[in-house]
Design an enzyme around this catalytic site. Structure first.
Site, mmCIF file in Angstrom:
data_model
loop_
_atom_site.group_PDB
_atom_site.id
_atom_site.type_symbol
_atom_site.label_atom_id
_atom_site.label_comp_id
_atom_site.label_asym_id
_atom_site.label_seq_id
_atom_site.Cartn_x
_atom_site.Cartn_y
_atom_site.Cartn_z
ATOM 1 N N GLU A 1 29.670 49.010 -27.909
ATOM 2 C CA GLU A 1 29.331 50.389 -28.237
ATOM 3 C C GLU A 1 28.324 50.942 -27.222
ATOM 4 O OE1 GLU A 1 29.054 50.595 -32.425
ATOM 5 O OE2 GLU A 1 27.556 52.169 -32.381
ATOM 6 N N ARG B 1 28.386 48.383 -41.393
ATOM 7 C CA ARG B 1 27.185 47.985 -40.645
ATOM 8 C C ARG B 1 27.009 48.864 -39.413
ATOM 9 N NH1 ARG B 1 26.086 44.703 -36.040
ATOM 10 N NH2 ARG B 1 28.298 44.210 -35.793
ATOM 11 N N HIS C 1 35.994 42.956 -36.548
ATOM 12 C CA HIS C 1 34.740 42.612 -35.876
ATOM 13 C C HIS C 1 33.712 41.927 -36.752
ATOM 14 C CE1 HIS C 1 31.726 42.972 -32.825
ATOM 15 N NE2 HIS C 1 30.952 43.743 -33.557
ATOM 16 N N GLN D 1 34.620 45.222 -41.107
ATOM 17 C CA GLN D 1 34.463 46.245 -40.061
ATOM 18 C C GLN D 1 35.478 46.072 -38.941
ATOM 19 O OE1 GLN D 1 30.812 46.453 -37.336
ATOM 20 N NE2 GLN D 1 30.610 48.244 -38.653
ATOM 21 N N LEU E 1 35.809 42.396 -27.514
ATOM 22 C CA LEU E 1 34.979 43.565 -27.772
ATOM 23 C C LEU E 1 34.569 44.328 -26.526
ATOM 24 C CD1 LEU E 1 33.598 44.767 -30.404
ATOM 25 C CD2 LEU E 1 31.503 44.046 -29.290
ATOM 26 N N HIS F 1 35.947 47.281 -35.434
ATOM 27 C CA HIS F 1 35.195 47.951 -34.365
ATOM 28 C C HIS F 1 36.162 48.849 -33.609
ATOM 29 C CE1 HIS F 1 32.763 48.535 -30.796
ATOM 30 N NE2 HIS F 1 31.749 47.922 -31.372
ATOM 31 N N PHE G 1 22.854 53.970 -30.083
ATOM 32 C CA PHE G 1 23.996 53.279 -30.669
ATOM 33 C C PHE G 1 24.479 54.096 -31.863
ATOM 34 C CE2 PHE G 1 25.756 48.769 -30.668
ATOM 35 C CZ PHE G 1 25.808 48.662 -29.289
ATOM 36 N N ARG H 1 31.108 53.315 -36.979
ATOM 37 C CA ARG H 1 32.305 52.628 -36.481
ATOM 38 C C ARG H 1 33.531 52.886 -37.348
ATOM 39 N NH1 ARG H 1 29.372 46.921 -34.809
ATOM 40 N NH2 ARG H 1 28.427 47.792 -32.939
HETATM 41 C C1 LIG Z 1 31.637 40.385 -29.082
HETATM 42 C C2 LIG Z 1 30.587 40.694 -30.086
HETATM 43 C C3 LIG Z 1 29.508 41.509 -29.748
HETATM 44 C C4 LIG Z 1 28.521 41.797 -30.681
HETATM 45 N N1 LIG Z 1 27.467 42.578 -30.314
HETATM 46 C C5 LIG Z 1 26.467 42.814 -31.217
HETATM 47 C C6 LIG Z 1 25.306 43.560 -30.845
HETATM 48 O O1 LIG Z 1 25.163 43.992 -29.720
HETATM 49 N N2 LIG Z 1 24.351 43.754 -31.764
HETATM 50 C C7 LIG Z 1 24.449 43.274 -33.035
HETATM 51 O O2 LIG Z 1 23.545 43.489 -33.828
HETATM 52 N N3 LIG Z 1 25.537 42.546 -33.403
HETATM 53 C C8 LIG Z 1 26.527 42.296 -32.529
HETATM 54 N N4 LIG Z 1 27.623 41.551 -32.908
HETATM 55 C C9 LIG Z 1 27.615 40.906 -34.220
HETATM 56 C C10 LIG Z 1 26.720 39.690 -34.163
HETATM 57 O O3 LIG Z 1 26.805 39.080 -32.908
HETATM 58 C C11 LIG Z 1 27.086 38.651 -35.225
HETATM 59 O O4 LIG Z 1 27.204 39.286 -36.454
HETATM 60 C C12 LIG Z 1 25.968 37.628 -35.307
HETATM 61 O O5 LIG Z 1 25.751 37.041 -34.059
HETATM 62 C C13 LIG Z 1 26.251 36.550 -36.333
HETATM 63 O O6 LIG Z 1 25.231 35.609 -36.248
HETATM 64 P P1 LIG Z 1 25.123 34.410 -37.268
HETATM 65 O O7 LIG Z 1 23.886 33.674 -36.925
HETATM 66 O O8 LIG Z 1 25.281 34.920 -38.637
HETATM 67 O O9 LIG Z 1 26.422 33.554 -36.926
HETATM 68 P P2 LIG Z 1 26.935 32.916 -35.536
HETATM 69 O O10 LIG Z 1 26.146 33.340 -34.388
HETATM 70 O O11 LIG Z 1 28.383 33.105 -35.464
HETATM 71 O O12 LIG Z 1 26.731 31.413 -35.780
HETATM 72 C C14 LIG Z 1 27.535 30.730 -36.713
HETATM 73 C C15 LIG Z 1 27.213 29.286 -36.592
HETATM 74 O O13 LIG Z 1 27.793 28.598 -37.684
HETATM 75 C C16 LIG Z 1 28.458 27.447 -37.222
HETATM 76 N N5 LIG Z 1 29.469 27.098 -38.203
HETATM 77 C C17 LIG Z 1 30.477 27.850 -38.705
HETATM 78 N N6 LIG Z 1 31.170 27.160 -39.618
HETATM 79 C C18 LIG Z 1 30.591 25.946 -39.699
HETATM 80 C C19 LIG Z 1 30.844 24.775 -40.460
HETATM 81 N N7 LIG Z 1 31.833 24.708 -41.341
HETATM 82 N N8 LIG Z 1 30.068 23.691 -40.258
HETATM 83 C C20 LIG Z 1 29.055 23.707 -39.369
HETATM 84 N N9 LIG Z 1 28.758 24.794 -38.636
HETATM 85 C C21 LIG Z 1 29.513 25.892 -38.808
HETATM 86 C C22 LIG Z 1 28.963 27.829 -35.863
HETATM 87 O O14 LIG Z 1 29.239 26.694 -35.088
HETATM 88 C C23 LIG Z 1 27.760 28.605 -35.348
HETATM 89 O O15 LIG Z 1 26.797 27.724 -34.854
HETATM 90 C C24 LIG Z 1 28.619 41.267 -31.978
HETATM 91 C C25 LIG Z 1 29.691 40.456 -32.322
HETATM 92 C C26 LIG Z 1 30.685 40.179 -31.392
HETATM 93 C C27 LIG Z 1 31.839 39.352 -31.791
#
Ligand SMILES: Cc1cc2nc3c(=O)[nH]c(=O)nc-3n(C[C@H](O)[C@H](O)[C@H](O)COP(=O)(O)OP(=O)(O)OC[C@H]3O[C@@H](n4cnc5c(N)ncnc54)[C@H](O)[C@@H]3O)c2cc1C
Length: 603
Positions: free
Chosen positions: A253, A415, A380, A234, A250, A236, A121, A309
């Site tokens: 990568e 990142r 992203h 970021q 997306l 992407h 990656f 990126r």
């Molecule tokens: C398409 C895509 C592909 C990706 N691929 C990768 C990868 O391969 N490897 C990597 O390391 N990263 C990747 N990323 C980045 C990574 O997926 C995210 O940064 C990460 O999943 C974020 O996780 P989190 O637990 O912080 O938030 P999330 O998984 O987004 O969870 C957020 C949570 O908060 C809740 N929430 C939000 N606001 C509120 C509120 N006001 N009240 C109650 N609940 C709320 C939502 O409902 C959800 O449950 C990718 C991102 C995308 C978009």
């Protein structure tokens, strides 16, 4: 006062993505009661979309990898603005967090001798991303969800937190509404973990889902917490661009990790044109060497498509601006070309990138095993977020912890791919552990009825006006404005204009009007999310004005170079006593000597 249901927990976790789930599991394992609140259905968080994998120096594919190389790659990728203690903890603990996930039942692709397979990656010196095809996030969330539920975590889904409740300087709960029925809920808690993800919906073109409206950033900020590194958003390099309905989705990568190359409309592989100084020693000299690298040749250096990126996105923008773009305003990403190199390449691509194959076939009628994809940059990830203590993940507000994308520090100015999923696991665990500890050591705080009443009143405000502006209009204007004026290439007068627009939009927000009632009302939900979007947009814009240099994801056309003095501080944002957003430069603490030595050795 409108009616509400009441709940009492030692710890509440807001957000059920990877970070929230991991925090909830850990807090629960420490013997406290845990409530998990999420805006969408359990299992539907953003984490589920993650494709490429989890970065962890397991050294399964290349035994030269170690936590030290991972640490050094993360710091270099973040252009040394990272919280180095977080980068150290992350690199050291990620392998154990991945193995733990495996023990809890997660499936991974395997090496021939049965170990977890790791892929290349951008910005990672060695193959480091543990993955399952291009659906790693789904596997991760499924595993964490099962584990959490069996541990007795109580889930409140489709429930949006709109205000944090405070007792003096301490957080003591949250006020929410149920998205389905619009009823209110009050959660009292001794500690709160924020894990709400990112801010991508502040921009028009984004890979992020509807949930990413910067709620956690904004809730914490309004409760007195500090935000840091907000200028670093970021973009992407590879999002879908055609047809218009799928713009921004997306393209992992992982495509480039498997040998995908970037071409302009002349069919030229333009990424060899400009290699940043910081990466000269680590980048292939020619196409043949780049191919050998992705095939696992340990003597080869990585192809320039696997540079960080920020750099790849800017190179793509340059090709487009200079008239060498693809028909729909992007460039080409080609994985089909590997048919020149390996037999049965079509099956290989389908096996390695099943999600990408289906996505392009279904949404764009493009067979990626035979023809190139058209791609362009997409908003992203937010490197900026809630400022936390590296070891405990507590914010600057007592009892309020943060982990995952809504927290900041680990990634600095940029990142590396894969470092988010490992971030969620490492710091989700830490946040859960220390929130439980805080809950045990501190009794219950006092919840002020007046705060509940005010929160309810504020939440119902959009219904008060009989006429006014639709929240959708303001949201669309905001997204276009941020895309245009605070996007990949920034310049002072546009940023200043953005700030002025934001002030106007904040005024427009006062005149917002939604139709219907509290049940099943997406207009109302959008109105409530808007305030958060405006808050994070203001923070990004203010920090982008203040950082007068180009570094990582922040590119200033009027200050195109890195400035050594600017590499010594982070920008910290805080709400002042009179409610205004303030910004200050915070010197980065001197790095420990042993860590400095590691960085020197890895140069
Ligand atoms: C398409 C895509 C592909 C990706 N691929 C990768 C990868 O391969 N490897 C990597 O390391 N990263 C990747 N990323 C980045 C990574 O997926 C995210 O940064 C990460 O999943 C974020 O996780 P989190 O637990 O912080 O938030 P999330 O998984 O987004 O969870 C957020 C949570 O908060 C809740 N929430 C939000 N606001 C509120 C509120 N006001 N009240 C109650 N609940 C709320 C939502 O409902 C959800 O449950 C990718 C991102 C995308 C978009």
């Amino acid at each position: 006062m409108p009616s509400f249901d009441e709940y009492n927990f030692d710890v509440i976790v807001i957000g059920a993505g990877g970070a929230g789930l991991r925090a909830a599991i850990e807090a629960s394992a420490h013997g406290v009661t845990v409530g998990l609140i999420c805006k969408s259905l359990l299992g539907k968080a953003h984490t589920v979309m993650a494709e490429g994998g989890i970065a962890a120096a397991l050294s399964n594919v290349d035994d030269r990898d170690s936590w030290k190389v991972h640490f050094s790659d993360t710091m270099r990728g973040g252009q040394y603005l990272n919280n180095w203690r977080m980068a150290e903890l992350h690199a050291k603990e990620a392998p154990d967090r991945v193995r733990e996930l495996e023990a809890w039942g997660a499936l991974f692709d395997r090496t021939k001798d049965g170990k977890i397979l790791q892929r290349n990656f951008g910005g990672h010196k060695y193959p480091r991303l543990a993955h399952v095809g291009d659906r790693t996030g789904l596997e991760m969330i499924r595993t964490l969800q099962d584990h959490g539920i069996h541990q007795g975590v109580e889930v409140h889904m489709e429930c949006t937190v709109v205000t944090l409740l405070t007792d003096g300087d301490r957080v003591v709960g949250a006020f929410c509404y149920e998205r389905e029925r619009g009823r209110f809920k009050v959660f009292r808690a001794k500690a709160v973990v924020m894990a709400t993800g990112g801010i991508g919906r502040a921009f028009k073109i984004t890979s992020n889902s509807w949930e990413y409206t910067g709620d956690g950033h904004s809730l914490a900020y309004n409760a007195g917490a500090e935000l840091v590194d907000m200028e670093f958003v970021q973009f992407h390099p590879t999002g879908m661009i055609w047809p218009p309905s799928v713009r921004g989705i997306l393209v992992t990568e992982g495509v480039r990790g498997e040998g995908g190359i970037l071409l302009n409309k002349e069919g030229k592989r333009f990424m060899f044109n400009e290699i940043p100084e910081l990466y000269k020693n680590q980048t292939a000299d020619n196409e043949e060497e780049g191919w050998r690298y992705v095939q696992g040749d340990k003597n080869a250096k990585r192809p320039p498509e696997l540079l960080t990126r920020d750099h790849v996105a800017r190179c793509i923008v340059r090709e487009i601006k200079e008239g060498r773009g693809s028909p729909h305003g992007g460039v080409f990403l080609d994985i089909a070309w590997i048919k020149k190199k390996i037999p049965k390449s079509e099956e290989h691509i389908k096996r390695k990138l099943p999600g990408m194959y289906h996505m392009f076939k279904k949404l764009a009628d493009v067979d990626i095993t035979k023809e190139p994809m058209e791609i362009g940059p997409t908003t992203h990830y937010s490197m900026g977020g809630i400022r936390v203590d590296a070891d405990t993940q507590m914010s600057t507000v007592a009892g309020l912890f943060a982990a995952g994308e809504c927290a900041a520090g680990l990634h600095g100015a940029n990142r590396l791919g894969g470092n988010s999923l490992s971030d969620l696991l490492v710091f989700g665990k830490r946040a859960g552990e220390f929130a439980a500890k805080f809950a045990k050591e501190n009794g219950e705080g006092k919840v002020d009825e007046k705060q509940i009443e005010d929160a309810a009143k504020k939440a119902l405000q959009p219904f008060e006006k009989t006429e006014g502006e639709s929240p959708y209009h303001i949201q669309a204007d905001l997204q276009s404005m941020m895309q245009e004026l605070v996007g990949i290439v920034r310049v002072e007068d546009e940023l200043v204009r953005a700030k002025e627009y934001l002030a106007i939009m904040n005024k427009r927000l006062e005149n917002i009007h939604v139709v219907g009632n509290r049940e099943f009302n997406p207009g109302w939900h959008t109105a409530l999310d808007l305030e958060n979007l405006l808050t994070v947009s203001e923070a990004v814009t203010m920090a982008a004005i203040e950082r007068k240099e180009s570094r990582g994801a922040h590119f200033r056309e009027d200050y195109p170079n890195k400035d050594a003095a600017s590499g010594k501080f982070n920008l910290v944002i805080k709400k002042s006593g009179n409610g205004e957003m303030t910004i200050r430069k915070e010197p980065i603490p001197e790095m420990r000597e042993d860590l400095k030595k590691i960085i020197e050795e890895m140069k």
